[in-house]
Design a protein around this motif. Sequence first.
Motif, PDB file in Angstrom:
ATOM      1  N   UNK A 141       0.914  -1.201   0.072  1.00 48.44           N
ATOM      2  CA  UNK A 141      -0.025   0.018   0.104  1.00 48.44           C
ATOM      3  C   UNK A 141       0.807   1.321  -0.087  1.00 48.44           C
ATOM      4  N   UNK A 142       0.682   2.167  -1.030  1.00 48.74           N
ATOM      5  CA  UNK A 142       1.640   3.259  -1.120  1.00 48.74           C
ATOM      6  C   UNK A 142       1.055   4.405  -0.313  1.00 48.74           C
ATOM      7  N   UNK A 143       1.893   5.152   0.605  1.00 54.06           N
ATOM      8  CA  UNK A 143       1.640   6.208   1.444  1.00 54.06           C
ATOM      9  C   UNK A 143       1.529   7.660   0.341  1.00 54.06           C
ATOM     10  N   UNK A 144       0.535   8.186   0.379  1.00 50.71           N
ATOM     11  CA  UNK A 144       0.189   9.514  -0.296  1.00 50.71           C
ATOM     12  C   UNK A 144       0.531  10.602   0.411  1.00 50.71           C
ATOM     13  N   UNK A 145      -0.044  11.754   0.011  1.00 55.16           N
ATOM     14  CA  UNK A 145       0.113  13.077   0.822  1.00 55.16           C
ATOM     15  C   UNK A 145      -0.544  12.980   2.185  1.00 55.16           C
ATOM     16  N   UNK A 146      -0.054  13.679   3.041  1.00 61.83           N
ATOM     17  CA  UNK A 146      -0.713  13.941   4.347  1.00 61.83           C
ATOM     18  C   UNK A 146      -1.993  14.518   4.071  1.00 61.83           C
ATOM     19  N   UNK A 147      -3.036  13.859   4.714  1.00 61.26           N
ATOM     20  CA  UNK A 147      -4.400  14.672   4.567  1.00 61.26           C
ATOM     21  C   UNK A 147      -4.801  15.485   5.738  1.00 61.26           C
ATOM     22  N   UNK A 148      -4.021  15.011   7.055  1.00 56.10           N
ATOM     23  CA  UNK A 148      -4.514  15.672   8.445  1.00 56.10           C
ATOM     24  C   UNK A 148      -3.436  15.323   9.262  1.00 56.10           C
ATOM     25  N   UNK A 149      -3.036  16.192  10.226  1.00 50.93           N
ATOM     26  CA  UNK A 149      -2.262  15.988  11.264  1.00 50.93           C
ATOM     27  C   UNK A 149      -2.842  16.226  12.655  1.00 50.93           C
ATOM     28  N   UNK A 150      -3.166  15.346  13.589  1.00 56.57           N
ATOM     29  CA  UNK A 150      -3.836  15.520  14.975  1.00 56.57           C
ATOM     30  C   UNK A 150      -2.937  15.528  15.775  1.00 56.57           C
ATOM     31  N   UNK A 151      -3.424  15.377  17.147  1.00 54.55           N
ATOM     32  CA  UNK A 151      -2.477  15.474  18.442  1.00 54.55           C
ATOM     33  C   UNK A 151      -1.601  14.098  18.399  1.00 54.55           C
TER      34      UNK A 151
ATOM     35  N   UNK B 191      -4.144   5.910   5.275  1.00 52.26           N
ATOM     36  CA  UNK B 191      -3.018   5.024   6.525  1.00 52.26           C
ATOM     37  C   UNK B 191      -3.105   5.887   7.828  1.00 52.26           C
ATOM     38  N   UNK B 192      -3.119   5.492   8.914  1.00 49.15           N
ATOM     39  CA  UNK B 192      -2.967   6.158  10.143  1.00 49.15           C
ATOM     40  C   UNK B 192      -1.431   6.042  10.668  1.00 49.15           C
ATOM     41  N   UNK B 193      -0.823   6.956  10.943  1.00 49.93           N
ATOM     42  CA  UNK B 193       0.588   6.935  11.448  1.00 49.93           C
ATOM     43  C   UNK B 193       0.567   7.512  13.117  1.00 49.93           C
ATOM     44  N   UNK B 194       1.142   6.734  13.604  1.00 51.33           N
ATOM     45  CA  UNK B 194       0.784   7.066  15.371  1.00 51.33           C
ATOM     46  C   UNK B 194       2.122   7.755  15.881  1.00 51.33           C
ATOM     47  N   UNK B 195       2.037   8.657  16.336  1.00 52.29           N
ATOM     48  CA  UNK B 195       3.196   9.757  16.864  1.00 52.29           C
ATOM     49  C   UNK B 195       3.473   9.523  18.550  1.00 52.29           C
TER      50      UNK B 195
ATOM     51  N   UNK C 230       4.148   1.880  13.260  1.00 51.75           N
ATOM     52  CA  UNK C 230       3.531   2.839  13.677  1.00 51.75           C
ATOM     53  C   UNK C 230       2.447   3.090  12.660  1.00 51.75           C
ATOM     54  N   UNK C 231       2.191   1.990  11.610  1.00 47.62           N
ATOM     55  CA  UNK C 231       1.246   2.507  10.640  1.00 47.62           C
ATOM     56  C   UNK C 231       0.111   1.492  10.584  1.00 47.62           C
ATOM     57  N   UNK C 232      -1.215   1.806  10.237  1.00 40.98           N
ATOM     58  CA  UNK C 232      -2.219   0.950  10.151  1.00 40.98           C
ATOM     59  C   UNK C 232      -2.971   1.543   9.072  1.00 40.98           C
ATOM     60  N   UNK C 233      -3.602   0.533   8.273  1.00 43.52           N
ATOM     61  CA  UNK C 233      -4.556   0.712   7.027  1.00 43.52           C
ATOM     62  C   UNK C 233      -5.952   0.699   7.441  1.00 43.52           C
TER      63      UNK C 233
END
Length: 234
Positions: free
Chosen positions: A1-11, A25-29, A77-80
Motif C-alpha cells: 500500500x503506497x503512502x500518499x500525501x498527508x491529509x491531516x495531522x492531529x495531536x 493510513x494512520x501513523x501514530x506519533x 506505527x502504521x495501520x491501514x
Amino acid sequence: MKMGEMLYEGKAKKIFKTDKENEVIVYYKDDATAFNGLKKGTIINKGIMNNKITNFFFDLLGKQGIPHHIIKELSDREVLVKKVQIIPIEVVTRNIVAGSLSKNLGIPEGEKLASTVVELYYKNDEVGDPPINYYHAKAMKLATQEQIDTMEKYALKINEILSAYLAERGILLVDFKLEFGLYEGQVILADEITPDTCRLWDSKTMEKMDKDRFRRDLGNVEEAYQEVLKRLIG
Ligand code: UDP
C-alpha cells in the motif's frame, strides 16, 4: 500500500492518502498532549505501543461483532483503515468514578458506580470538547438519534468485552472514550483504544497504567504503557 500525501495531522496521529479513495493510513506519533493541548510532551515509543494496542483491541472487538475501521497493520506505527467520516461526538463510558466525573459531581475517585454511565461530548477543541445531550446533538445535526443509539449500544457492548478481557489480566477498566465514523452509511468504531483514551488501573495495587501518569506527572509513563501491552499480548 503506497503512502500518499498527508491529509491531516492531529495531536497523536497523522493521516495519509493511499491509492484507494476509501482507504487511508494512520501513523501514530509519540506526541502527548493533555488539558486540551495546554500540556505537551513526548512519550517514547507511545506511537508503536498505541498502534499495537488499538489493533489488538479492535481485532478482539471485531470478532465479537463490533464493526470497525481497521483493515491491516502495516508497520510498527502504521495501520491501514477505512476512510470514515468521523461523527463529532466523543462517547465516554464509565465504570468507576475518575477525572471530570469526580470533579463535576464531587464524588471521590475510585468509587464504583452502581451502573455504567455513558456520556456524550462535542468533539471540538476550539470549545474544549464540552458535554452535550441528545438535544444538542440533534439541534446541531451532529448525528441522528438512531446513530446515537447505535454508538451507545456499541459502547456498552465494548465495555463488557474489554472489562472482562482486562479483568483476566489484572486490569480494571475505569473509563474510556470512543469515536465512531460513518462508512457506506453505517456507524463503525474508529480512532483508537489505548492508554491515551482509557483509564486503566492495576486491580491489585490500583496503580494507574494510563495517560493520567502523564497528565499528573506521576512518572514511569512509558513503563505503564509497555506493561499494558505486555499484559494484553504477552
Ligand atoms: N478522554 C479522551 N479524550 C478526551 C477526553 C477524555 O480520551 O478528549 C478519555 C480519558 O482518557 C478518560 C475518559 O475519556 O479515559 C474520561 O475522561 P474525563 O471526562 O474524566 O476527562 P479528563 O479527566 O481526562 O479530562
